[in-house]
Scaffold this motif. Structure first.
Motif, PDB file in Angstrom:
ATOM      1  N   ASP A  50       8.972  32.446 -14.115  1.00  0.00           N
ATOM      2  CA  ASP A  50       8.004  31.649 -13.350  1.00  0.00           C
ATOM      3  C   ASP A  50       8.462  31.395 -11.919  1.00  0.00           C
ATOM      4  O   ASP A  50       7.765  30.719 -11.155  1.00  0.00           O
ATOM      5  CB  ASP A  50       7.683  30.329 -14.054  1.00  0.00           C
ATOM      6  CG  ASP A  50       8.909  29.441 -14.254  1.00  0.00           C
ATOM      7  OD1 ASP A  50       9.909  29.637 -13.535  1.00  0.00           O
ATOM      8  OD2 ASP A  50       8.859  28.549 -15.118  1.00  0.00           O
ATOM      9  N   ASP A  67       2.101  26.801  -9.878  1.00  0.00           N
ATOM     10  CA  ASP A  67       1.126  27.858  -9.633  1.00  0.00           C
ATOM     11  C   ASP A  67       1.503  28.664  -8.392  1.00  0.00           C
ATOM     12  O   ASP A  67       1.421  29.901  -8.396  1.00  0.00           O
ATOM     13  CB  ASP A  67      -0.264  27.248  -9.467  1.00  0.00           C
ATOM     14  CG  ASP A  67      -1.313  28.288  -9.132  1.00  0.00           C
ATOM     15  OD1 ASP A  67      -1.649  29.096 -10.019  1.00  0.00           O
ATOM     16  OD2 ASP A  67      -1.782  28.297  -7.979  1.00  0.00           O
ATOM     17  N   ARG A  71       2.482  32.684  -8.153  1.00  0.00           N
ATOM     18  CA  ARG A  71       1.745  33.608  -7.294  1.00  0.00           C
ATOM     19  C   ARG A  71       2.648  34.325  -6.296  1.00  0.00           C
ATOM     20  O   ARG A  71       2.384  35.463  -5.931  1.00  0.00           O
ATOM     21  CB  ARG A  71       0.642  32.849  -6.555  1.00  0.00           C
ATOM     22  CG  ARG A  71      -0.448  32.310  -7.463  1.00  0.00           C
ATOM     23  CD  ARG A  71      -1.484  31.518  -6.679  1.00  0.00           C
ATOM     24  NE  ARG A  71      -2.188  32.380  -5.741  1.00  0.00           N
ATOM     25  CZ  ARG A  71      -2.304  32.140  -4.447  1.00  0.00           C
ATOM     26  NH1 ARG A  71      -1.718  31.068  -3.916  1.00  0.00           N
ATOM     27  NH2 ARG A  71      -2.976  32.955  -3.666  1.00  0.00           N
ATOM     28  N   ASP A 101      -7.152  32.706 -17.617  1.00  0.00           N
ATOM     29  CA  ASP A 101      -7.528  31.297 -17.528  1.00  0.00           C
ATOM     30  C   ASP A 101      -8.202  31.060 -16.178  1.00  0.00           C
ATOM     31  O   ASP A 101      -7.715  31.508 -15.138  1.00  0.00           O
ATOM     32  CB  ASP A 101      -6.285  30.416 -17.650  1.00  0.00           C
ATOM     33  CG  ASP A 101      -6.646  28.940 -17.731  1.00  0.00           C
ATOM     34  OD1 ASP A 101      -6.459  28.350 -18.792  1.00  0.00           O
ATOM     35  OD2 ASP A 101      -7.119  28.386 -16.724  1.00  0.00           O
ATOM     36  N   LEU A 104      -5.942  29.804 -13.409  1.00  0.00           N
ATOM     37  CA  LEU A 104      -4.679  30.487 -13.136  1.00  0.00           C
ATOM     38  C   LEU A 104      -4.932  31.657 -12.197  1.00  0.00           C
ATOM     39  O   LEU A 104      -5.441  32.696 -12.594  1.00  0.00           O
ATOM     40  CB  LEU A 104      -4.053  30.983 -14.438  1.00  0.00           C
ATOM     41  CG  LEU A 104      -2.654  31.569 -14.328  1.00  0.00           C
ATOM     42  CD1 LEU A 104      -1.650  30.508 -13.907  1.00  0.00           C
ATOM     43  CD2 LEU A 104      -2.235  32.168 -15.654  1.00  0.00           C
ATOM     44  N   GLU A 460      -4.536  35.874 -19.884  1.00  0.00           N
ATOM     45  CA  GLU A 460      -3.596  34.937 -19.301  1.00  0.00           C
ATOM     46  C   GLU A 460      -4.142  33.532 -19.488  1.00  0.00           C
ATOM     47  O   GLU A 460      -5.301  33.268 -19.225  1.00  0.00           O
ATOM     48  CB  GLU A 460      -3.428  35.186 -17.797  1.00  0.00           C
ATOM     49  CG  GLU A 460      -2.725  36.483 -17.469  1.00  0.00           C
ATOM     50  CD  GLU A 460      -1.233  36.399 -17.697  1.00  0.00           C
ATOM     51  OE1 GLU A 460      -0.758  35.424 -18.284  1.00  0.00           O
ATOM     52  OE2 GLU A 460      -0.544  37.323 -17.289  1.00  0.00           O
ATOM     53  N   LEU A 462      -3.276  29.155 -19.170  1.00  0.00           N
ATOM     54  CA  LEU A 462      -2.427  28.016 -18.842  1.00  0.00           C
ATOM     55  C   LEU A 462      -2.310  27.129 -20.072  1.00  0.00           C
ATOM     56  O   LEU A 462      -3.299  26.661 -20.591  1.00  0.00           O
ATOM     57  CB  LEU A 462      -3.050  27.214 -17.702  1.00  0.00           C
ATOM     58  CG  LEU A 462      -2.398  25.872 -17.411  1.00  0.00           C
ATOM     59  CD1 LEU A 462      -0.993  26.077 -16.894  1.00  0.00           C
ATOM     60  CD2 LEU A 462      -3.216  25.099 -16.410  1.00  0.00           C
ATOM     61  N   ILE A 467       2.373  29.553 -18.128  1.00  0.00           N
ATOM     62  CA  ILE A 467       1.312  30.515 -18.395  1.00  0.00           C
ATOM     63  C   ILE A 467       1.590  31.250 -19.679  1.00  0.00           C
ATOM     64  O   ILE A 467       2.718  31.407 -20.108  1.00  0.00           O
ATOM     65  CB  ILE A 467       1.134  31.540 -17.254  1.00  0.00           C
ATOM     66  CG1 ILE A 467       2.388  32.412 -17.104  1.00  0.00           C
ATOM     67  CG2 ILE A 467       0.753  30.889 -15.963  1.00  0.00           C
ATOM     68  CD1 ILE A 467       2.147  33.630 -16.240  1.00  0.00           C
TER      69      ILE A 467
END
Length: 478
Positions: A50, A67, A71, A101, A104, A460, A462, A467
């Protein structure tokens, strides 16, 4: 999401469930279901980092930071899962669709870059999803942010079709009341997520028409391809009766180890005599709030089963738990985590004091158990209003505190004429849920298949503050 993934796996689909490294380790430590799922012939787990340091606490309420880390630091790892540079070691085919999701961004953005179609899943109910979708319109109409000089949280909301007669400012997702300007980080995040969802090939919701039909109709005005597949936990139980070749087993998956001793305790209690209390996996309260709830429960004179997570209270909780356990042995039971579906289905349970998370709400609906709602954040504010004002299967304790309030509401739901009324309404809604699942099973049996036109996907999702994902053969939902 794992229930959905297992259903699809038993329907003959290949499934790869993608966790972050951190959450997969926690799941392995607390959930035996993962080992069983990994043993299925067409089911596998994969993990990605993550982007946060190993010792980072990963608090859920700082999800926007997580998040952003996903990304910016996990994109390459996720891209490699979608379009590997080397042949798949298991010989699985290429990914041709992503189910992501709706909140997400990593999943949908990378898929769009790779020109892979996206189908979205939202883990909230339709009522909250519609409220989220309308937030840009509420911003444009000047409803959000709320006027600083006014306190009027009980003022009804205009500009939210289908909810204008009963949804108040205090019932909007919690970040709406905290936003000070239209550039608020949470508002911008939701606006972006809404745009992504509208560009998807479809939207999957864990709900059913008898519960949220009118709201689903409003969502269909902007997103036509909606699949209401719930309640998933009931559908998963019924799957074996729908002609599955492989036996289906309920998969209770949690970040906490379940204490099943509470089921034995429930077995010694009279029918509908127990108040079950659980504030979910992320709610946080002060020690004073914890004690006020405890005093209210004791003063009500009712038996109770209370889930007190190790991180439920800010600061140290050991002494508080010891005090509670000592004083509640006579008619109470306290555990760190409980097998909730089984608890709600137990005949001894007569009421659910809940944080109004969607899973908890839907599980209570399906079990026919009236609720007392004390929402913490996000969609829970919307859910609790629908429970009390629309479906009339519980009471909304939103923004209310104190032992006297707890005592009064527990008594109201557990005894007297109002209790009978709530039990009757809750029982009728549970019957609607049961019929919804029966109808889906009948359709499956009549058609001989759940799906047509096979494709491979990655789902995917959350879940708490991480995730998850699923990679599967997808055959479009009938």
């Amino acid at each position: 999401m794992l229930k959905l993934a297992e259903l699809l796996s038993h329907a003959g689909l290949r499934v790869t469930f993608v966790n972050t490294d951190n959450i997969h380790r926690r799941f392995l430590a607390s959930s035996p279901a993962l080992q069983r799922l990994a043993g299925l012939p067409q089911f596998r787990f994969r993990t990605i980092p993550d982007g946060l340091p190993e010792d980072h606490p990963r608090p859920f309420l700082e999800f926007l930071d997580l998040d952003e880390s996903l990304r910016t630091r996990s994109r390459v790892h996720y891209r490699e899962l979608l379009v590997p540079t080397a042949p798949d070691p298991d010989g699985w085919p290429s990914v041709t669709c992503v189910v992501a999701d709706g909140m997400l961004r990593l999943a949908s953005e990378v898929a769009a870059d790779m020109e892979i179609p996206v189908i979205f899943v939202r883990t909230s109910g339709a009522c909250a999803v519609w409220a989220y979708l309308c937030i840009p319109d509420l911003i444009e109409g000047g409803v959000i942010p709320f006027p600083e000089e006014e306190d009027g949280l009980d003022e009804t909301i205009r500009g939210l079709p289908g909810m204008e007669g009963f949804l108040r400012r205090r019932d909007l997702p919690s970040f709406c009341r905290n936003a000070k300007s239209t550039s608020d980080r949470s508002l911008l995040f939701v606006t972006k997520a809404n745009s992504n969802v509208r560009r998807g090939r479809g939207l999957i919701l864990n709900t059913f028409e008898s519960l949220e039909g009118p709201v689903l109709s409003h969502i269909r005005s902007t997103i036509p391809n909606i699949y209401a597949l719930g309640p998933l936990h009931l559908l998963s139980r019924a799957f074996g009766d729908c002609g599955a070749d492989v036996p289906f087993f309920s998969n209770s998956v949690s970040l906490w180890q379940e204490d099943r001793s509470c089921l034995k305790w429930l077995g010694s209690q009279p029918q509908r005599s127990v108040v079950y209390i659980s504030f979910g996996s992320v709610t946080i309260m002060s020690r004073d709030e914890l004690m006020e709830f405890w005093h209210g429960l004791v003063d009500s004179g009712k038996r109770f089963l209370w889930v007190v997570r190790p991180d439920l209270v800010e600061g140290k909780i050991e002494e508080a738990i010891q005090e509670l356990e000592k004083e509640t042995r006579e008619r109470g039971c306290i555990v760190g985590w409980a097998p909730q579906e089984e608890v709600l289905a137990h005949p001894a349970v007569g009421c659910f004091l809940t944080h109004s998370g969607w899973n908890s709400t839907l599980e209570s609906v399906a079990a026919g158990v009236p609720m007392i709602c004390w929402p913490f954040f996000a969609d829970q504010q919307v859910n609790s209003r629908f429970v009390g004002e629309v479906w009339r299967i519980g009471l909304d304790m939103k923004d209310k505190r104190g032992r006297s309030v707890v005592e009064r509401m527990v008594r109201e739901v557990m005894e007297g004429e109002r209790a009978e009324e709530l039990r009757r309404s809750a029982g009728e809604m549970a019957e609607h849920a049961r019929r919804s699942v029966e109808e889906e099973c009948e359709e499956i049996l009549n058609s001989g298949s759940w799906f047509v036109d096979g494709q491979l996907l990655v789902v995917e999702s959350l879940v708490t503050n991480f995730i998850l994902g699923v990679n599967m053969v997808w055959r479009m939902v009938i």
